[in-house]
Design an enzyme around this catalytic site. Sequence first.
Site, mmCIF file in Angstrom:
data_model
loop_
_atom_site.group_PDB
_atom_site.id
_atom_site.type_symbol
_atom_site.label_atom_id
_atom_site.label_comp_id
_atom_site.label_asym_id
_atom_site.label_seq_id
_atom_site.Cartn_x
_atom_site.Cartn_y
_atom_site.Cartn_z
ATOM 1 N N PRO A 89 -25.997 -25.667 11.134
ATOM 2 C CA PRO A 89 -27.192 -26.132 11.849
ATOM 3 C C PRO A 89 -26.902 -27.354 12.726
ATOM 4 O O PRO A 89 -27.737 -27.734 13.552
ATOM 5 C CB PRO A 89 -28.183 -26.464 10.727
ATOM 6 C CG PRO A 89 -27.378 -26.571 9.485
ATOM 7 C CD PRO A 89 -26.145 -25.758 9.680
ATOM 8 N N GLU A 116 -23.382 -26.549 -0.138
ATOM 9 C CA GLU A 116 -23.771 -27.638 0.776
ATOM 10 C C GLU A 116 -22.886 -27.664 2.023
ATOM 11 O O GLU A 116 -22.980 -28.593 2.826
ATOM 12 C CB GLU A 116 -23.687 -28.992 0.063
ATOM 13 C CG GLU A 116 -24.485 -29.072 -1.232
ATOM 14 C CD GLU A 116 -25.943 -28.662 -1.056
ATOM 15 O OE1 GLU A 116 -26.605 -29.187 -0.142
ATOM 16 O OE2 GLU A 116 -26.419 -27.805 -1.838
ATOM 17 N N ARG A 154 -21.907 -7.487 22.455
ATOM 18 C CA ARG A 154 -22.659 -6.679 23.424
ATOM 19 C C ARG A 154 -22.415 -7.115 24.863
ATOM 20 O O ARG A 154 -22.824 -6.429 25.791
ATOM 21 C CB ARG A 154 -24.139 -6.582 23.082
ATOM 22 C CG ARG A 154 -24.849 -7.891 22.866
ATOM 23 C CD ARG A 154 -26.265 -7.680 22.371
ATOM 24 N NE ARG A 154 -27.143 -7.171 23.401
ATOM 25 C CZ ARG A 154 -27.786 -6.014 23.374
ATOM 26 N NH1 ARG A 154 -27.696 -5.225 22.336
ATOM 27 N NH2 ARG A 154 -28.546 -5.645 24.366
ATOM 28 N N ASP A 168 -30.306 -7.146 29.785
ATOM 29 C CA ASP A 168 -30.911 -7.846 28.650
ATOM 30 C C ASP A 168 -31.761 -9.022 29.127
ATOM 31 O O ASP A 168 -31.460 -9.634 30.144
ATOM 32 C CB ASP A 168 -29.826 -8.424 27.726
ATOM 33 C CG ASP A 168 -29.244 -7.381 26.792
ATOM 34 O OD1 ASP A 168 -29.742 -6.251 26.777
ATOM 35 O OD2 ASP A 168 -28.286 -7.723 26.080
#
Length: 225
Positions: A89, A116, A154, A168
């Site tokens: 993150p 963690e 892709r 897309d």
Amino acid sequence: MLRFDVITLFPEMFRAIKEEGVIARGIKKSLLSINTWQLREFSGNKYRNIDDAPYGGGAGMVMQVKPIRDCIKKIKQKNPNTSVIYLSPQGEKLNHKLALELSQLESLTLLCGRYEGVDERVIEHDVDKEISIGDYVISGGELGAMVLIDAVSRQLSGVLGNQDSLCDSFANGLLDYPHYTRPETIDGQSVPEVLLSGHQAKIDAWRTEQANKNTQKKRADLLKK
Ligand code: 58G
């Protein structure tokens, strides 16, 4: 040929993309490969432990340096130019542009954290780039790695049908136009007339207009850039 090497405690999770759908077809066509490495095989002890308690105390466990470093060393013997990515993150947010850039490389090593996360010294010394799939925490890097593999793969020519990735959402900085298929009418809802007209120039113009309106309505932030 783009090669993915994935370091994980749960290699079986990658069956989902290795064996199903458009990514599986890309593998069969030798456009990419996905190779998983069970981190426990690098534990160096009979209990196959790869984690330990955090210095300084606190909740949870931390993944140790040595097994990860040994595994990366093994991967680099075959792929000396690989870029090592840690799904976290705290990474740079994955988007279309980053996926396209990664698709130009020849080898990506994806490190999947659990608990963690990994000892910070791995990030300092062994990881080339931290990438995030969004501002939330998930319980392991594996789902993030699969999202990245899908979004990057892709972009490879041949993985989708004739250049479909160019259509897309985000490829042109806009959301997609709306799509319709048979039947022409269902429960009183009809397909827009222009799509039945056979007039391709009019259809193209309508789709461009719809893509712009859609973006304005749902993601006005994309237009400001
Ligand atoms: C905080 C929490 C730091 C990727 C967990 C590191 C991975 C979210 C993303 C972790 C992830 C994302 C342990 C579990 C990484 C480690 C992993 N969560 N947003 N969780 O891309």
